[in-house]
Design a protein around this motif. Structure first.
Motif, PDB file in Angstrom:
ATOM      1  N   VAL A  21       0.868  -1.291  -0.082  1.00  0.00           N
ATOM      2  CA  VAL A  21      -0.065  -0.146  -0.072  1.00  0.00           C
ATOM      3  C   VAL A  21       0.890   1.059   0.060  1.00  0.00           C
ATOM      4  CG1 VAL A  21      -0.269   0.009   2.503  1.00  0.00           C
ATOM      5  CG2 VAL A  21      -1.577   1.258   1.125  1.00  0.00           C
ATOM      6  N   LEU A  22       0.356   2.150  -0.910  1.00  0.00           N
ATOM      7  CA  LEU A  22       1.352   3.489  -0.987  1.00  0.00           C
ATOM      8  C   LEU A  22       0.285   4.598  -0.775  1.00  0.00           C
ATOM      9  CD1 LEU A  22       3.974   5.176  -1.733  1.00  0.00           C
ATOM     10  CD2 LEU A  22       2.849   5.125  -4.072  1.00  0.00           C
ATOM     11  N   ILE A  23       0.585   5.471   0.347  1.00  0.00           N
ATOM     12  CA  ILE A  23      -0.333   6.514   0.605  1.00  0.00           C
ATOM     13  C   ILE A  23       0.442   7.725   0.356  1.00  0.00           C
ATOM     14  CG2 ILE A  23      -1.448   7.650   2.485  1.00  0.00           C
ATOM     15  CD1 ILE A  23      -1.923   4.891   3.789  1.00  0.00           C
ATOM     16  N   GLU A  24      -0.143   8.695  -0.171  1.00  0.00           N
ATOM     17  CA  GLU A  24       0.299  10.148  -0.396  1.00  0.00           C
ATOM     18  C   GLU A  24      -0.401  11.335   0.311  1.00  0.00           C
ATOM     19  OE1 GLU A  24       2.322   9.548  -4.885  1.00  0.00           O
ATOM     20  OE2 GLU A  24       0.429   9.957  -4.674  1.00  0.00           O
ATOM     21  N   THR A  25       0.559  11.924   0.978  1.00  0.00           N
ATOM     22  CA  THR A  25      -0.336  12.974   1.631  1.00  0.00           C
ATOM     23  C   THR A  25       0.143  14.572   1.195  1.00  0.00           C
ATOM     24  OG1 THR A  25       1.381  13.007   3.633  1.00  0.00           O
ATOM     25  CG2 THR A  25      -0.917  11.699   3.786  1.00  0.00           C
ATOM     26  N   ASP A  26      -0.604  15.526   1.641  1.00  0.00           N
ATOM     27  CA  ASP A  26      -0.147  16.802   0.992  1.00  0.00           C
ATOM     28  C   ASP A  26       1.180  17.119   1.855  1.00  0.00           C
ATOM     29  OD1 ASP A  26       0.025  19.428   0.319  1.00  0.00           O
ATOM     30  OD2 ASP A  26      -2.063  19.913   0.495  1.00  0.00           O
ATOM     31  N   ALA A  27       2.221  17.468   1.199  1.00  0.00           N
ATOM     32  CA  ALA A  27       3.396  17.914   1.890  1.00  0.00           C
ATOM     33  C   ALA A  27       3.368  19.285   2.698  1.00  0.00           C
ATOM     34  CB  ALA A  27       4.513  18.162   0.802  1.00  0.00           C
ATOM     35  N   ASP A  28       2.105  19.923   2.381  1.00  0.00           N
ATOM     36  CA  ASP A  28       2.065  21.402   3.172  1.00  0.00           C
ATOM     37  C   ASP A  28       1.855  21.075   4.761  1.00  0.00           C
ATOM     38  OD1 ASP A  28       2.622  22.684   0.804  1.00  0.00           O
ATOM     39  OD2 ASP A  28       0.213  23.277   0.287  1.00  0.00           O
ATOM     40  N   ALA A  29       1.183  19.932   5.212  1.00  0.00           N
ATOM     41  CA  ALA A  29       0.703  19.703   6.336  1.00  0.00           C
ATOM     42  C   ALA A  29       2.257  19.460   7.083  1.00  0.00           C
ATOM     43  CB  ALA A  29      -0.064  18.207   6.326  1.00  0.00           C
ATOM     44  N   ILE A  30       3.186  18.766   6.497  1.00  0.00           N
ATOM     45  CA  ILE A  30       4.576  18.492   7.002  1.00  0.00           C
ATOM     46  C   ILE A  30       5.158  19.761   7.314  1.00  0.00           C
ATOM     47  CG2 ILE A  30       6.687  17.294   6.764  1.00  0.00           C
ATOM     48  CD1 ILE A  30       5.227  14.878   5.695  1.00  0.00           C
ATOM     49  N   ALA A  31       5.109  20.771   6.144  1.00  0.00           N
ATOM     50  CA  ALA A  31       5.886  22.010   6.219  1.00  0.00           C
ATOM     51  C   ALA A  31       5.341  22.998   7.386  1.00  0.00           C
ATOM     52  CB  ALA A  31       5.745  22.558   4.801  1.00  0.00           C
ATOM     53  N   SER A  32       4.057  22.763   7.673  1.00  0.00           N
ATOM     54  CA  SER A  32       3.510  23.419   8.391  1.00  0.00           C
ATOM     55  C   SER A  32       3.740  23.047   9.910  1.00  0.00           C
ATOM     56  CB  SER A  32       1.780  23.404   8.353  1.00  0.00           C
ATOM     57  OG  SER A  32       1.418  23.854   7.062  1.00  0.00           O
ATOM     58  N   ALA A  33       3.989  21.732  10.028  1.00  0.00           N
ATOM     59  CA  ALA A  33       4.449  21.070  11.287  1.00  0.00           C
ATOM     60  C   ALA A  33       5.911  21.764  11.624  1.00  0.00           C
ATOM     61  CB  ALA A  33       4.209  19.719  11.498  1.00  0.00           C
ATOM     62  N   LEU A  34       6.642  21.722  10.520  1.00  0.00           N
ATOM     63  CA  LEU A  34       8.131  22.040  10.649  1.00  0.00           C
ATOM     64  C   LEU A  34       8.034  23.578  10.877  1.00  0.00           C
ATOM     65  CD1 LEU A  34       9.862  20.103   7.967  1.00  0.00           C
ATOM     66  CD2 LEU A  34       9.587  19.635  10.181  1.00  0.00           C
ATOM     67  N   ARG A  35       7.132  24.299  10.616  1.00  0.00           N
ATOM     68  CA  ARG A  35       7.382  25.873  10.597  1.00  0.00           C
ATOM     69  C   ARG A  35       7.247  26.189  12.086  1.00  0.00           C
ATOM     70  NH1 ARG A  35       4.434  25.813   5.909  1.00  0.00           N
ATOM     71  NH2 ARG A  35       5.461  26.638   3.834  1.00  0.00           N
ATOM     72  N   ASN A  36       6.753  25.402  12.906  1.00  0.00           N
ATOM     73  CA  ASN A  36       6.518  25.284  14.269  1.00  0.00           C
ATOM     74  C   ASN A  36       7.846  25.745  15.098  1.00  0.00           C
ATOM     75  OD1 ASN A  36       4.717  25.459  16.982  1.00  0.00           O
ATOM     76  ND2 ASN A  36       5.896  23.846  17.366  1.00  0.00           N
ATOM     77  N   ALA A  37       9.018  24.883  14.523  1.00  0.00           N
ATOM     78  CA  ALA A  37      10.242  25.176  14.872  1.00  0.00           C
ATOM     79  C   ALA A  37      10.896  26.472  14.573  1.00  0.00           C
ATOM     80  CB  ALA A  37      11.192  23.819  14.786  1.00  0.00           C
ATOM     81  N   SER A  38      10.309  27.374  13.887  1.00  0.00           N
ATOM     82  CA  SER A  38      11.153  28.404  13.397  1.00  0.00           C
ATOM     83  C   SER A  38      11.026  29.631  14.397  1.00  0.00           C
ATOM     84  CB  SER A  38      10.300  29.244  11.867  1.00  0.00           C
ATOM     85  OG  SER A  38      10.438  28.025  10.917  1.00  0.00           O
ATOM     86  N   LEU A  39      12.275  30.190  14.467  1.00  0.00           N
ATOM     87  CA  LEU A  39      12.103  31.245  15.179  1.00  0.00           C
ATOM     88  C   LEU A  39      12.120  32.782  14.769  1.00  0.00           C
ATOM     89  CD1 LEU A  39      15.054  29.969  17.679  1.00  0.00           C
ATOM     90  CD2 LEU A  39      12.683  30.057  18.062  1.00  0.00           C
ATOM     91  N   GLY A  40      12.256  32.923  13.452  1.00  0.00           N
ATOM     92  CA  GLY A  40      12.109  34.081  12.838  1.00  0.00           C
ATOM     93  C   GLY A  40      12.043  33.953  11.077  1.00  0.00           C
TER      94      GLY A  40
END
Length: 599
Positions: free
Chosen positions: A193-212
């Protein structure tokens, strides 16, 4: 414009620089302390953000893992995938529809899923995606398929791809993951089984670690390959620096400061990946710049307030001195009536009080001197005036003697009446030796009555005085000595009738009263001597007070008398002027001021 050599300027500078020096020291200490606190705060925030991001990412991956497990535990789906019915039969079409319906139910259970694809071991592909919905097609083997085929049932996180791996109509970044599907009863693989999700969800989660705004958050695989980053690489500062220790263990957090950036990292539990946050130093200084901007604004306000306070303090100290200096200048100009009134420091109040007392004493002393001077002038006027009458009285009495001898009683009555008027006028000194010009002319007419009687009508008199000057105040009996001199020395020696003319004219704001005759005149040397004597008013005053007349003669004494009285009354700019030609006559000009209300 502040004069920095004055007390106000010096106090202003001293107070202002003291305030500014203290302000700069406090600002510097505050800035250093704020910098340290901001750095500590940023470190704590960075570690907290990276930990929260990893935790959020773990939750996301666990959700994706549960989706794949739900497919593997679906008995109906496993049975349908094992069914080898003919693909051309009706049963085969129904089988495909039922499989895609199950996939569609899973697809719509989450918003971030782009496509679900099951590839059976027979090469058949069952898909449900955003582009075309449910599809069934044959599969062409790719690299990611080989990775899933080699797995033993664990989750394989393939990573982020620029477009869908299975759907041609989805041209946007996707996050792909998958695993093998096993029939649980026989523990036999039925496909993947291969599942593809929107990469924007991961990018939004990563932006939580941005300080500026310039921060870059990267997910790095164990082999060093970057899975995804929030911002594209624009400079070397956005890259993971050389010497990076490598993947971190799950739950491990690392914070390090490089030359131009601060690095935070943490390991992910669900995958052998590391979340790395790269924050440039310029972004870390954003809050510090805000602190500097706030501190600069406060400093500007305090500098302005210090300037106002320095101005107020310096003026409160220097203002009494300025008032004192202004009053001193008034004293220099002769104004002793002013008083300096201030309520300031005790020492200044004592100084101002002493100055006020000094000015009052000077004013009293000047008033006493002025009164003494006025008394002296009045005494001099009376002394000078007393010199006029004896000479005239002698001549009049001599004339009365001869008239009595000739027994001319009518003419004698007029002369005696005129003489009584003259003595009455000369005895009135209540107005401090002043009289209207009208009364002076009346007195002069009485005198001329006596003169014309004595000379037997050989002197003709003309008056040409304008009526507007008749109420002007003049020295009492100032015309009689001049007329007496004109008659005695100018007209009486003539062998013909003489003319005496008394007129007035206005010139340069002054009134000129002119007494002129057509008598014998005088020689130039005598004229120069009399003119010089009149100019030397100080010497003449001493002579008159001491009774010494020198060689001037009676004519000089009479003119000096009038000239000095006029100067004593009106000032040094006024007095008598004389002009004469031998055998032509003499002109005496008396100059007195015209009051402003009559000008």
């Amino acid at each position: 414009m502040i004069n920095f050599r004055s007390i106000h300027g010096r106090l202003f500078l001293i107070f202002l620089f003291s305030m500014l020096g203290l302000l700069l020291i406090v600002s510097f200490v505050y800035y250093q302390r704020a910098t340290e606190q901001i750095r500590d705060k940023m470190s704590v925030v960075a570690e907290k953000n990276i930990s929260q991001t990893v935790g959020l990412f773990d939750l996301m991956l666990k959700g994706y893992d549960s989706v794949t497990k739900s497919l593997n535990s679906n008995n109906e789906l496993m049975r349908l995938l094992r069914d080898r019915s003919s693909e051309q039969s009706v049963e085969g079409v129904n089988l495909e529809r039922r499989i895609t319906d199950i996939l569609g139910a899973i697809f719509y259970s989450r918003n971030d899923i782009v496509g679900i694809h099951i590839v059976t071991n027979r090469g058949k592909v069952y898909s449900f995606d955003r582009s075309v919905g449910a599809t069934v097609r044959d599969h062409s083997e790719q690299e990611w398929y080989t990775r899933l085929q080699r797995s033993t049932g664990e989750m394989i996180w393939l990573g982020v791809y620029p477009h869908s791996l299975m759907s041609g109509g989805i041209d946007k970044p996707v996050f792909a993951f998958g695993r093998q599907l096993f029939e649980l009863s026989a523990l036999k693989s039925v496909g993947i089984v291969l599942i593809e999700t929107d990469a924007d969800a991961i990018a939004s989660a990563l932006r939580n670690a941005s300080l500026g705004p310039g921060s870059n958050v990267v997910i790095q695989a164990a082999d060093g390959v970057e899975i995804i980053r929030t911002n594209p690489v624009q400079s070397d500062m956005d890259r993971i620096p050389l010497g990076w220790p490598g993947p971190l263990k799950p739950g491990e957090v690392l914070l390090t400061e490089q030359k131009e950036a601060m690095i935070t990292a943490a390991g992910i539990d669900m995958a052998d990946w590391t979340v790395i946050g790269i924050t440039p130093k310029r972004d870390l200084q954003l809050e510090l710049r805000e602190t500097r901007r706030f501190l600069l604004s406060v400093v500007i306000v305090l500098v302005f307030a210090a300037t106002l306070l320095a101005t107020f303090v310096s003026r409160s100290f220097s203002s009494p001195f300025k008032r004192l200096i202004q009053q001193m200048k008034q004293v220099e100009l002769g104004n002793f009536k002013g008083q300096v009134r201030v309520q300031s420091y005790q020492e200044l109040n004592v100084l101002v009080s002493s100055f006020n007392r000094m000015v009052n004493q000077m004013d009293e002393l000047i008033e006493r001197i002025k009164l003494a001077s006025i008394s002296e002038k009045n005494a001099q006027l009376q002394a000078l005036q007393s010199q006029v009458n004896p000479h005239f009285l002698f001549n009049t009495l001599d004339m009365i003697y001869w008239m009595l001898d000739e027994r001319e009683n009518d003419r004698l009555g007029k002369v005696i009446l005129a003489l009584s008027q003259i003595f009455r006028y000369g005895s009135e000194w209540e107005e401090a030796s002043r009289a209207p010009l009208r009364r002076e002319l009346e007195q002069l007419r009485h005198y001329l009555t006596i003169i014309q009687t004595r000379l037997g009508g050989r002197v003709h008199t003309e008056f040409a005085i304008e009526d507007r000057w008749l109420e002007l105040e003049v020295p009492k009996m100032f015309l009689q000595p001049i007329v007496e001199n004109a008659v005695k020395y100018g007209l009486e020696p003539l062998d013909r009738p003489g003319l005496l003319r008394i007129s007035s004219q206005e010139r340069d704001g002054n009134l000129e009263i002119i007494v002129e005759d057509n008598g014998v005149g005088m020689e130039e040397t005598a004229l120069e001597h009399i003119s010089r004597t009149l100019e030397e008013s100080g010497s003449s005053r001493r002579e008159l007070e001491s009774g010494e007349h020198g060689g001037t003669g009676r004519r000089g004494i009479g003119l000096q008398n009038v000239h000095l009285r006029i100067r004593l009354m009106f000032g040094e700019n006024y007095g008598i002027g004389i002009a004469s030609r031998l055998n032509e006559g003499t002109k005496v000009i008396v100059t007195i001021p015209i009051p402003p209300e009559r000008g």
